[in-house]
Design an enzyme around this catalytic site. Structure first.
Site, PDB file in Angstrom:
ATOM      1  N   ASP A 272     -45.278  40.056  28.460  1.00  0.00           N
ATOM      2  CA  ASP A 272     -45.324  41.517  28.599  1.00  0.00           C
ATOM      3  C   ASP A 272     -45.815  41.939  29.989  1.00  0.00           C
ATOM      4  OD1 ASP A 272     -45.014  44.116  27.630  1.00  0.00           O
ATOM      5  OD2 ASP A 272     -45.936  43.637  25.705  1.00  0.00           O
TER       6      ASP A 272
ATOM      7  N   ASP B  35     -39.365  50.408  24.745  1.00  0.00           N
ATOM      8  CA  ASP B  35     -39.484  49.984  23.339  1.00  0.00           C
ATOM      9  C   ASP B  35     -38.539  50.772  22.428  1.00  0.00           C
ATOM     10  OD1 ASP B  35     -41.517  48.467  24.313  1.00  0.00           O
ATOM     11  OD2 ASP B  35     -42.987  49.080  22.807  1.00  0.00           O
TER      12      ASP B  35
HETATM   13  C1  GAL Z   1     -45.010  46.376  24.444  1.00  0.00           C
HETATM   14  C2  GAL Z   1     -43.710  45.642  24.181  1.00  0.00           C
HETATM   15  C3  GAL Z   1     -43.517  45.597  22.666  1.00  0.00           C
HETATM   16  C4  GAL Z   1     -44.701  44.862  22.042  1.00  0.00           C
HETATM   17  C5  GAL Z   1     -46.019  45.525  22.447  1.00  0.00           C
HETATM   18  C6  GAL Z   1     -47.229  44.724  22.002  1.00  0.00           C
HETATM   19  O1  GAL Z   1     -45.229  46.442  25.814  1.00  0.00           O
HETATM   20  O2  GAL Z   1     -42.643  46.305  24.806  1.00  0.00           O
HETATM   21  O3  GAL Z   1     -42.295  44.948  22.369  1.00  0.00           O
HETATM   22  O4  GAL Z   1     -44.693  43.513  22.453  1.00  0.00           O
HETATM   23  O5  GAL Z   1     -46.100  45.692  23.842  1.00  0.00           O
HETATM   24  O6  GAL Z   1     -48.435  45.319  22.360  1.00  0.00           O
END
Ligand code: GAL
Length: 387
Positions: free
Chosen positions: A130, A186
């Site tokens: 991430d 997301d």
């Molecule tokens: C976001 C990511 C999501 C999930 C989340 C977890 O940045 O895009 O898919 O992994 O963090 O905190």
């Protein structure tokens, strides 16, 4: 040379985030691995069981290593990996290029080589990486660093980069060795978001292909707003219909996105099961040449809401798809001239519709389809002599 190449086709699996968010534990992961086998998902090609954020303790151990939260994962990650491998599946985990993950667990910044080794020692086969709490260093360098760390372990670990499509990521991510990369923000479990993501990818398709596929984010098919956190449902938007989930799945397949299920696979209804195990759509997604589609008639100033796409397949066939993201039923015509098959070639197309899995007959000159609002048609076509 390796005998098996990681990332040749988009990965398929399940990820804990959409449904479970922070409430992830060993029981859920084991049961999901069981469900992957029992429901036929594994036989349909799904293989990775991926734990997303919120699996670790907030502190590293005395050697600076990440440690699994023993309350959530009492048997530890190695035992969990063994369990998953024992089912003929692969194991995925999550970390972040910043000092903390997005949910504020320890991130891998400046611990990349230690963490990569920890993951390899646990038997991890897939790492989602991430982009939260990232220091002021360019993203290319951070993804490159973790990629090198993973490669240096000697274990095959599929590297899934997740910077939400930011920083012109498509320009540099392939060179880092990431096998897939998030080319969007997301997803949310509603039609508005599915449509927004799909339309945002039309011009990004040329970047996607074997060894570095655009990742349109986890699938929300079959969630029906049952995710356990407010963000995923995306407010007051209505629950998706099965037609909308089918278009979502078909678009992700056609576009060559990774197919990571996000619903609770222990509790799928029949419609979801049928949809996500649709072998004909999956075969297009998993085509060994990994070519991205071309969408036709796209005017960059006014993104269209209904359009045709064409994708060349490795066996000499072509896939043609009509997507109607608009709110009206449409009659959609694709002149075959536009794909290079005018009647002067003497050729036509013998077509099979993959969403409904029905033979669709022969098309010459053009294909005309009535496509309902939010619906789609996906044809796999053989080039034949026109009569
Ligand atoms: C976001 C990511 C999501 C999930 C989340 C977890 O940045 O895009 O898919 O992994 O963090 O905190």
């Amino acid at each position: 040379m390796k005998d098996k190449l990681l990332g040749l086709v988009p990965p398929m699996g399940w990820n804990s985030w959409n449904t479970f968010n922070t409430a992830i534990d060993e029981k859920v992961v084991r049961e999901s691995a069981d469900a992957m086998v029992e429901t036929g998902l594994r036989d349909a090609g799904y293989e990775y069981v991926v734990i997303d954020d919120c699996w670790s303790l907030k502190k590293r151990d005395e050697k600076g290593r990440l440690q699994a939260d023993p309350e959530k994962f009492p048997s530890g990650m190695k035992a969990l990996a063994d369990y998953i491998h024992g089912k003929g599946l692969k194991f995925g985990m999550y970390s972040c290029n910043g000092t903390m993950t997005c949910a504020r667990y320890p991130g891998s910044f400046d611990h990349e080589f230690t963490d990569a080794q920890t993951f390899a020692d646990w038997g991890v086969d897939y790492l989602k990486y991430d982009n939260c709490f990232k220091p002021e260093i360019n993203g290319y360098m951070l993804y490159n660093r973790m990629s090198m760390a993973l490669r240096s372990t000697g274990r095959d670990i599929l590297f899934s980069a997740c910077n939400w499509g930011r920083d012109d990521v498509e320009q540099w991510i392939r060179s880092t060795g990431a096998h897939i990369y998030r080319s969007t923000g997301d997803i949310r479990d509603n039609w508005r978001w599915i449509k927004m993501i799909a339309l945002s990818q039309l011009s990004k398709m040329p970047y996607s292909g074997s060894f570095c596929f655009n990742d349109l984010d986890m699938l929300v098919c079959g969630m029906y707003k049952k995710g356990n956190h407010a963000g995923i449902a995306g407010g007051e938007e209505p629950v998706c219909t099965d037609t909308e989930y089918a278009t979502h799945f078909a678009f992700w397949c056609f576009a060559g996105s990774p197919l990571m299920l996000g619903c609770d696979i222990r509790d799928m209804n029949d419609a979801t099961k049928q949809l996500v195990t649709n072998r004909e759509l999956i075969e297009i997604n998993q085509d060994i040449e990994g070519r991205s589609p071309r969408f036709l008639g796209i005017n960059p100033e006014t993104p269209p809401e209904f359009f045709w796409g064409v994708r060349m397949l490795s066996d000499g066939q072509i896939a043609l798809a009509a997507f109607n993201f608009s709110d009206k039923d449409r009659t959609m015509t694709l002149p075959l001239f536009n794909v290079g098959l005018p009647s002067s070639t003497g050729k036509g197309l013998l077509a099979r519709e993959c969403v409904t899995r029905t033979d669709a007959g022969v098309f010459c000159d053009d294909i005309t389809q009535k496509v309902e609002a939010h619906g789609c048609r996906v044809f796999r076509c053989k080039i034949i002599d026109a009569k």
